[in-house]
Design a protein around this motif. Structure first.
Motif, PDB file in Angstrom:
ATOM      1  N   ASP A  28     -10.665   1.717  -3.671  1.00 21.80           N
ATOM      2  CA  ASP A  28     -10.764   2.291  -5.020  1.00 21.80           C
ATOM      3  C   ASP A  28     -10.274   1.339  -6.102  1.00 21.80           C
ATOM      4  OD1 ASP A  28     -11.743   4.655  -3.941  1.00 21.80           O
ATOM      5  OD2 ASP A  28      -9.743   5.518  -3.714  1.00 21.80           O
ATOM      6  N   TYR A  29      -9.824   0.155  -5.710  1.00 23.74           N
ATOM      7  CA  TYR A  29      -9.275  -0.777  -6.693  1.00 23.74           C
ATOM      8  C   TYR A  29     -10.214  -1.968  -6.870  1.00 23.74           C
ATOM      9  CZ  TYR A  29      -5.097   2.028  -6.290  1.00 23.74           C
ATOM     10  OH  TYR A  29      -4.220   3.088  -6.299  1.00 23.74           O
TER      11      TYR A  29
ATOM     12  N   LYS B 249       2.202   0.197  -9.180  1.00 18.76           N
ATOM     13  CA  LYS B 249       0.853   0.460  -9.681  1.00 18.76           C
ATOM     14  C   LYS B 249      -0.036  -0.732  -9.359  1.00 18.76           C
ATOM     15  CE  LYS B 249       0.447   0.729 -14.162  1.00 18.76           C
ATOM     16  NZ  LYS B 249       0.531   1.283 -15.535  1.00 18.76           N
TER      17      LYS B 249
ATOM     18  N   LEU C  24       0.808  -1.222   0.000  1.00 14.63           N
ATOM     19  CA  LEU C  24       0.000   0.000   0.000  1.00 14.63           C
ATOM     20  C   LEU C  24       0.840   1.270   0.000  1.00 14.63           C
ATOM     21  CD1 LEU C  24      -2.840   1.043  -0.090  1.00 14.63           C
ATOM     22  CD2 LEU C  24      -2.964   0.880   2.395  1.00 14.63           C
ATOM     23  N   GLN C  25       1.880   1.311   0.826  1.00 12.81           N
ATOM     24  CA  GLN C  25       2.688   2.536   0.887  1.00 12.81           C
ATOM     25  C   GLN C  25       3.380   2.809  -0.445  1.00 12.81           C
ATOM     26  OE1 GLN C  25       6.245   2.307   3.374  1.00 12.81           O
ATOM     27  NE2 GLN C  25       6.091   0.066   3.431  1.00 12.81           N
TER      28      GLN C  25
ATOM     29  N   MET D 187      -8.125  -0.857   0.361  1.00 10.22           N
ATOM     30  CA  MET D 187      -7.881  -0.328  -0.983  1.00 10.22           C
ATOM     31  C   MET D 187      -9.219  -0.263  -1.724  1.00 10.22           C
ATOM     32  SD  MET D 187      -4.324  -2.283  -2.089  1.00 10.22           S
ATOM     33  CE  MET D 187      -4.068  -1.273  -3.559  1.00 10.22           C
TER      34      MET D 187
ATOM     35  N   VAL E 239       2.242   1.823  -3.442  1.00 14.16           N
ATOM     36  CA  VAL E 239       1.203   2.246  -4.380  1.00 14.16           C
ATOM     37  C   VAL E 239       0.882   3.723  -4.164  1.00 14.16           C
ATOM     38  CG1 VAL E 239      -1.229   1.944  -5.036  1.00 14.16           C
ATOM     39  CG2 VAL E 239       0.220  -0.063  -4.656  1.00 14.16           C
ATOM     40  N   ASN E 240       0.729   4.106  -2.904  1.00 17.79           N
ATOM     41  CA  ASN E 240       0.420   5.505  -2.598  1.00 17.79           C
ATOM     42  C   ASN E 240       1.549   6.444  -3.021  1.00 17.79           C
ATOM     43  OD1 ASN E 240      -2.055   4.811  -1.527  1.00 17.79           O
ATOM     44  ND2 ASN E 240      -1.324   4.716   0.581  1.00 17.79           N
ATOM     45  N   ALA E 241       2.787   5.947  -2.958  1.00 11.10           N
ATOM     46  CA  ALA E 241       3.941   6.772  -3.337  1.00 11.10           C
ATOM     47  C   ALA E 241       4.165   6.791  -4.843  1.00 11.10           C
ATOM     48  CB  ALA E 241       5.197   6.246  -2.643  1.00 11.10           C
TER      49      ALA E 241
END
Length: 324
Positions: A235-236, A220, A211-212, A233, A214-216
């Motif tokens: 939104d996925y 992807k 997650l970190q 998550m 992906v957020n950074a």
């Protein structure tokens, strides 16, 4: 003789009926050891320590976590399988990994269904499918098309042979018709380093691990692997919603006792651990680790083990993986 035998059986049954409540009320009278079959710091260890701390407050006896790593969790699990069935030695089980081990390890040292008395499910950690940002795909159909067009360009990383992440990749190949090569690492950390560096382009890993990144923007996300969108998550989309039928994968955790543990003891443990998992402190700690608490009955835990073993045995057979 028949009358005497009948009378003896009746008296024995009555005696057991009287002993059971007393046993449940007396237990525990000394500290309980909760064996975590992995090194400190992973999801199994963290969940085990949350349970141990909360249950210790509730029962008036310490629950001591003991880490016994080795053989992908089988060393610690085998130790509990051989322990006295008295409720004082328990396993913080990684049920998905243990289910896989039953099909991939020639001699795991235990039988997951015969050697344990399920106490309760504890929770589940979802997985996500991630790719390097250079991969020109935003959906599973797009990724599948790329992987089929240029099969030599796409490998997938995992945290090790026989891990849920490894089997997720094999299941993906089987369901999507791709031939992603497997690159096994010694843990998620080294795999993640190479993913971010672009040496490997595809990976399934636990949501807390990815997650970190992906957020950074260094990875992807393409999909999550639950039946419903992940609360961590949201939104996925799921892999199922993108066309991979029944592609439901999570790392399940639960507490097991040695087979033969008295039912009143199992029931008491189930009740206390269930309360612990519903406590505000435990819920907050689990949330920080991306764990969805799922306490339930011993029967539900047994059913989950059956389901996981059936699913992963089918994947192992379909992909031709051999026990080691």
């Amino acid at each position: 003789m028949l009358k005497r035998s009948f009378l003896g059986g009746t008296l024995a049954a009555l005696a057991l009926a009287g002993i059971a409540p007393a046993l449940s009320q007396a237990y525990p009278t000394r500290p309980i050891t909760l064996i975590v079959p992995y090194a400190p710091g992973g999801a199994t260890d963290i969940i085990g320590r949350v349970i141990a701390e909360e249950v210790s407050h509730m029962i008036g006896q310490r629950v001591v976590v003991e880490n016994r790593a080795g053989a992908a969790g089988s060393v610690g699990a085998a130790a509990v399988a051989r322990a006295q069935p008295d409720g004082y030695t328990l396993l913080m089980g990684a049920l998905t990994s243990h289910s896989i081990n039953m099909g991939l390890q020639a001699k795991p040292g235990f039988d997951l269904k015969k050697d344990f008395a399920p106490v309760t499910l504890a929770g589940t950690v979802g997985l996500a499918l991630v790719v390097h940002p250079s991969v020109q795909a935003k959906t599973i159909p797009e990724l599948v098309a790329l992987a089929k067009a240029k099969p030599d360009d796409f490998n997938y990383a995992s945290s090790g042979n026989g891990s849920p992440q490894h089997l997720a990749g094999e299941m993906f190949n089987a369901r999507a018709g791709t031939k992603l090569g497997h690159v096994a690492y010694r843990g998620s950390g080294p795999a993640m380093t190479d993913m971010i560096g672009g040496q490997v382009k595809v990976m399934f890993d636990t949501i807390p691990s990815v997650l970190q990144h992906v957020n950074a923007g260094s990875l992807k996300a393409i999909a999550t692997t639950g039946r419903e969108p992940s609360p961590f998550m949201p939104d996925y989309p799921t892999a199922i919603s993108q066309g991979l039928a029944d592609f439901e994968i999570g790392s399940w955790f639960g507490v097991l006792a040695p087979a033969g543990t008295p039912q009143p003891v199992v029931d008491k443990l189930n009740a206390e651990i269930g309360k612990a998992l519903r406590s505000p402190r435990a819920l907050e700690a689990m949330k920080l680790q991306g764990v969805t608490p799922k306490p339930g009955t011993p029967a539900e835990a047994a059913a989950l083990i059956d389901s996981e073993m059936t699913k992963w045995n089918a994947v192992i057979k379909a992909t031709g993986l051999k026990p080691e």
